[in-house]
Design an enzyme around this catalytic site. Structure first.
Site, PDB file in Angstrom:
ATOM      1  N   TYR A  51      29.395  11.125   6.614  1.00 22.37           N
ATOM      2  CA  TYR A  51      30.105   9.992   6.469  1.00 22.37           C
ATOM      3  C   TYR A  51      29.723   8.863   5.242  1.00 22.37           C
ATOM      4  O   TYR A  51      28.795   9.193   4.463  1.00 22.37           O
ATOM      5  CB  TYR A  51      30.080   9.223   7.773  1.00 22.37           C
ATOM      6  CG  TYR A  51      30.787  10.012   8.750  1.00 22.37           C
ATOM      7  CD1 TYR A  51      32.110  10.543   8.836  1.00 22.37           C
ATOM      8  CD2 TYR A  51      29.915  10.607   9.871  1.00 22.37           C
ATOM      9  CE1 TYR A  51      32.673  11.284   9.648  1.00 22.37           C
ATOM     10  CE2 TYR A  51      30.625  11.570  10.764  1.00 22.37           C
ATOM     11  CZ  TYR A  51      32.098  11.860  10.665  1.00 22.37           C
ATOM     12  OH  TYR A  51      32.408  12.900  11.519  1.00 22.37           O
ATOM     13  N   ARG A 105      21.035   6.392  12.117  1.00 25.03           N
ATOM     14  CA  ARG A 105      21.080   7.885  12.492  1.00 25.03           C
ATOM     15  C   ARG A 105      21.090   8.612  11.192  1.00 25.03           C
ATOM     16  O   ARG A 105      21.696   8.281  10.148  1.00 25.03           O
ATOM     17  CB  ARG A 105      22.250   7.893  13.360  1.00 25.03           C
ATOM     18  CG  ARG A 105      22.317   9.132  13.923  1.00 25.03           C
ATOM     19  CD  ARG A 105      23.512   9.622  14.765  1.00 25.03           C
ATOM     20  NE  ARG A 105      22.957  10.439  15.910  1.00 25.03           N
ATOM     21  CZ  ARG A 105      23.969  11.058  16.705  1.00 25.03           C
ATOM     22  NH1 ARG A 105      25.048  11.251  16.381  1.00 25.03           N
ATOM     23  NH2 ARG A 105      23.504  11.873  17.683  1.00 25.03           N
ATOM     24  N   ARG A 115      26.034  16.059  25.484  1.00 21.21           N
ATOM     25  CA  ARG A 115      26.776  16.719  26.434  1.00 21.21           C
ATOM     26  C   ARG A 115      26.473  16.644  27.898  1.00 21.21           C
ATOM     27  O   ARG A 115      27.291  16.455  28.785  1.00 21.21           O
ATOM     28  CB  ARG A 115      26.976  18.108  26.225  1.00 21.21           C
ATOM     29  CG  ARG A 115      28.234  18.146  25.209  1.00 21.21           C
ATOM     30  CD  ARG A 115      28.254  19.570  24.318  1.00 21.21           C
ATOM     31  NE  ARG A 115      27.185  19.454  23.491  1.00 21.21           N
ATOM     32  CZ  ARG A 115      26.865  20.807  23.115  1.00 21.21           C
ATOM     33  NH1 ARG A 115      27.512  22.035  23.190  1.00 21.21           N
ATOM     34  NH2 ARG A 115      25.817  20.611  22.118  1.00 21.21           N
TER      35      ARG A 115
END
Ligand code: PHB
Length: 391
Positions: free
Chosen positions: A192, A239, A340
């Site tokens: 990003y 991050r 998850r």
């Protein structure tokens, strides 16, 4: 060595009740805003979902757009409109009522975007005009329906626009603070915008945001300084995904040097933690991508640790207590993120602590608008066993 269930004072100021982190996960359960400028907005169902998971030491929200030009995927929330702020306030109130701690993740997608979901059909913006060949985002197809679409060619940001984007991040962080978040995490990973600047192959700019190490990392550092000024030191995380290829990131011969430089600089700037992502996706999209674990070299991590006084979070493929505790026992990291497993196990901490089995979510419900189904309808283990015993 740290125990998974032991508390920690993050950044010297945020008490966490254990070492288990719920990392950012897009779940596309936002509501549509009334006005086009509202963006996609958080709602009461999301408050329930996050509140159910408040047993985590730290919850990091799904990713949020800092402004409308950052809308790379349909149905992702943001923190730039009043409506979004009202929606997030429902979430932080519920998480705090249930004793949790929550940071908000902020991003700008940069070139990983598609004009069909950007304001006025504008082109994505990027560090240069280089398209992320092979990458896809969730946007409208030619028939107007949402599906994964190849990203489009970006328009390079001007120098002034990059500086203005720093203020946009600062405003977003201020909004997050106003609505009760305990801190923010900057998404400087996965190809990003922030990582686009840091990559020495992709960033061919000749202004003060390109070229030397200082210049390539300036965008991140300026944002960090602005956001730390908003929140105070100890309440900002970053991050990173060095070596990651997601988002069509080119292999960078300077990646190791850049990583260590960034880590050291973040430490000087009062950053609370570095969140290392080490399960990566090849090109493609979140729905079809095959997850490939890749482990950061321990010698490199040890060097990073020596340069950074804050905490390290490890994320990627953790799904049981033993592996998580083994990771803590290396002494290289402080907190373990379970992605998850948090989808189907709202009471994950209790399950890990008691050795109870983990439920597994059906992948088809990860990103849907089916409301509660596959989202807030996962029971706790205790309620299932008690219900069964009572019947
Ligand atoms: C990512 O962090 O790479 C990411 C975040 C949100 C998405 C997809 C990917 O919807």
């Amino acid at each position: 060595m740290a125990n998974l269930f032991e508390s920690q004072l993050l950044g010297g100021t945020v008490p966490l009740k254990n070492r288990i982190v719920m990392p950012p996960m897009t779940r596309t359960r936002t509501s549509e805003g009334e006005l086009p400028t509202d963006g996609d907005i958080p709602n009461g169902m999301m408050a329930t979902y996050y509140g159910q998971r408040a047993g985590a030491g730290l919850i990091i929200s799904e990713v949020n757009d800092v402004d409308q030009s950052s809308h790379g995927y349909a149905r992702i929330p943001g923190i730039h409109s009043e409506a979004q702020m009202r929606g997030w306030r429902l979430v932080t109130d519920e998480v705090h009522r249930r004793g949790g701690t929550m940071f908000m993740q902020l991003w700008h997608v940069g070139r990983l975007a598609h004009s069909s979901i950007l304001p006025h059909g504008q082109a994505p913006v990027g560090v240069t005009a280089e398209r992320a060949e092979g990458s896809e985002v969730f946007a409208h197809g030619p028939d107007g329906r949402l599906r994964f679409m190849p990203v489009e060619t970006p328009r390079p940001l001007s120098t002034d626009e990059v500086s203005a984007m720093v203020d946009t991040f600062a405003k977003a962080a201020a909004n997050a603070r106003k609505v009760g978040f305990d801190g923010v995490e900057l998404h400087a990973a996965n190809g990003y915008l922030i990582e686009q600047f840091m990559n020495s192959v992709l960033n061919t700019r000749t202004d003060r945001y390109g070229g030397s190490m200082d210049n390539r990392t300036r965008f991140l550092m300026d944002i960090v300084d602005a956001v730390v000024a908003e929140f105070g030191p100890g309440r900002v995380g970053v991050r990173l995904s060095p070596f990651g290829k997601y988002g069509s990131m080119p292999a960078d011969p300077l990646v190791e040097d850049t990583f260590l430089y960034v880590v050291e600089q973040l430490g000087r700037r009062g950053v609370a933690y570095i969140h290392l992502l080490y399960e990566l996706l090849p090109e493609g999209n979140m729905e079809t991508g095959v997850f490939k674990p890749r482990y950061l070299d321990h010698a490199l991590l040890a060097k990073a640790r020596a340069l950074f006084p804050g905490a390290f979070i490890w994320c990627g493929g953790f799904n049981d207590r033993a592996r998580a505790q083994d990771a803590l026992d290396t002494g290289l990291v402080d907190l373990i993120a379970f992605g998850r497993p948090y989808i189907a196990n709202p009471d994950l901490v209790e399950r890990l602590k008691n050795g109870w089995p983990l439920a597994v979510a059906d992948r088809s419900a990860y990103y849907t608008r089916n409301g509660e189904v596959g989202y807030t309808d996962f029971p706790t283990y205790r309620s299932v066993t008690l219900d069964a015993a009572a019947s």
